[in-house]
Scaffold this active site. Structure first.
Site, PDB file in Angstrom:
ATOM      1  N   GLU A 177       0.970  -1.206  -0.049  1.00  9.67           N
ATOM      2  CA  GLU A 177       0.106   0.123   0.044  1.00  9.67           C
ATOM      3  C   GLU A 177       1.056   1.442   0.065  1.00  9.67           C
ATOM      4  O   GLU A 177       1.116   1.676   1.074  1.00  9.67           O
ATOM      5  CB  GLU A 177      -0.838  -0.005   1.251  1.00  9.67           C
ATOM      6  N   LYS A 219      -2.564  -1.736  -3.255  1.00 13.22           N
ATOM      7  CA  LYS A 219      -3.546  -1.222  -2.491  1.00 13.22           C
ATOM      8  C   LYS A 219      -3.218   0.135  -2.754  1.00 13.22           C
ATOM      9  O   LYS A 219      -2.605   0.978  -1.951  1.00 13.22           O
ATOM     10  CB  LYS A 219      -3.702  -1.483  -1.145  1.00 13.22           C
TER      11      LYS A 219
HETATM   12  P1  13P Z   1      -9.296   4.325   3.836  1.00 14.16           P
HETATM   13  O1  13P Z   1     -10.206   3.147   3.154  1.00 14.16           O
HETATM   14  O2  13P Z   1      -9.922   4.870   5.129  1.00 14.16           O
HETATM   15  O3  13P Z   1      -8.348   5.053   3.410  1.00 14.16           O
HETATM   16  O4  13P Z   1      -8.326   2.945   4.866  1.00 14.16           O
HETATM   17  C1  13P Z   1      -7.681   2.115   4.191  1.00 14.16           C
HETATM   18  C2  13P Z   1      -6.525   1.551   4.737  1.00 14.16           C
HETATM   19  O5  13P Z   1      -6.570   0.494   5.006  1.00 14.16           O
HETATM   20  C3  13P Z   1      -5.795   2.657   4.957  1.00 14.16           C
HETATM   21  O6  13P Z   1      -4.427   1.975   4.994  1.00 14.16           O
END
Ligand code: 13P
Length: 340
Positions: A177, A219
């Site tokens: 991510e 992500k």
């Molecule tokens: P949000 O969808 O609230 O941005 O959170 C996703 C997430 O896992 C952030 O690390």
């Protein structure tokens, strides 16, 4: 063998009509969310709220996996089943957040580096025993005057690659991510340029670290103007810019891309995802891994009131279902008023 298992788990996470529920808020972050509904952040309230989410009837039709926090993976339902076991028994893969947060990057004002590599091999082994099948590590890139620096991008990409390699060694699918924040005043073009540069660096480092791309989930953020930007973008423009950026920078070997919501409203996040999936054949599956965009309506409907437990679950079910439809490009905003 390990590769086959990793790839099977990654594909299960992005199965048709399904996406991921991010419920891995740290104790400090969930405390802020609870403050919004004037609820004390006790261990029992955190457990109860997670039980509300995970035991939502029908959620498993649209939720493939749930990302847990360290405290949560050690907690259980009221009936005594560990959350990880409960989720597995109900067809949802348990996952675990393993980074320890974004900390100031020394020498680079306003930028952060995500920590958590020390001892990660041992922690992954323990999480594996607790039932985790996948993990999450969030790197944070902010856009502002003179930032991000090339160094912050590289350092964070290297962290993601080292984390991903350790996860795969442990047989755990890494969710990679790299989040470009939508907090600033930047426009759509600037977000696209920075997101592209970040993804490029991330895949360069994943490749250098020998990470098996068929066994990861990416992500990313969507390409979207900063919240303080006067020039708003239409949902179609966001979908188009995001797809263009991903097609340029994400190898087709990656099985799935599961977006974060990042501060978009629940309906915006659903619409953007659906427009992208309606746009035609794509090299990877596109779905959701939302935290706020799935949970906000549920948290508000519940409000910490025992009599509103079912209302909270209904609100989560509605967002899960509509995002499940968006994951196959079939969501329409008119469904907001009719969906159960
Ligand atoms: P949000 O969808 O609230 O941005 O959170 C996703 C997430 O896992 C952030 O690390």
């Amino acid at each position: 063998m390990k590769h086959q298992e990793l790839s099977a788990t990654a594909h299960a996470l992005v199965a048709k009509n399904k996406g991921i529920l991010a419920a891995d808020e740290s104790t400090s972050t969930i405390g802020k969310r609870f403050a919004g509904i004037k609820l004390d952040s006790t261990a029992e309230n955190r457990r109860l709220y997670r039980e509300l989410l995970f035991t939502t009837p029908g959620a498993n039709d649209y939720i493939s996996g749930v990302i847990l926090y360290d405290e949560t993976i050690r907690q259980s339902t009221k009936a005594g089943s560990s959350f990880a076991a409960y989720l597995s028994q109900h067809g949802m893969l348990p996952g675990i957040k393993v980074d320890t947060g974004a900390k100031p990057l020394a020498g680079f004002a306003g930028e952060t580096i995500t920590e958590g590599l020390d001892g990660l091999r041992e922690r992954l082994a323990e999480y594996g025993k607790l039932g985790a099948k996948f993990a999450k590590w969030r790197a944070v890139i902010d856009i502002g005057a003179g930032i991000p620096s090339a160094y912050a991008i590289t350092a964070n990409a290297e962290g993601l690659a080292r984390y991903a390699a350790l996860c795969q060694e442990a047989g755990i699918v890494p969710i990679v991510e790299p989040e470009v924040l939508m907090d600033g005043g930047h426009d759509l073009q600037r977000c696209e340029q920075v997101t592209g540069a970040v993804l490029d660096s991330v895949f360069t480092h994943l490749f250098a670290a020998g990470v098996y791309l068929e066994g990861i989930i990416l992500k990313p953020n969507m390409v979207i103007p900063g919240k303080k930007c006067a020039q708003k973008a239409s949902a179609e423009q966001v979908a188009e810019a995001t797809l263009r950026c991903l097609k340029r920078h994400v190898p087709a070997a990656v099985p799935g891309i599961a977006f974060l919501s990042g501060g978009q409203s629940p309906t915006e996040a659903t619409l953007h995802l659906s427009l992208m999936n309606a746009a035609g054949p794509l090299p990877w599956t596109l779905t959701f891994s939302y935290g706020r965009a799935l949970q906000e309506p549920a948290l508000l409907a519940w409000g910490g009131q025992s009599g509103a437990f079912t209302s909270g679950q209904q609100a989560l079910f509605k967002r899960a279902k509509l995002n499940g439809l968006a994951a196959v490009g079939s969501y329409k905003t008119s469904m907001e008023s009719t969906a159960a």
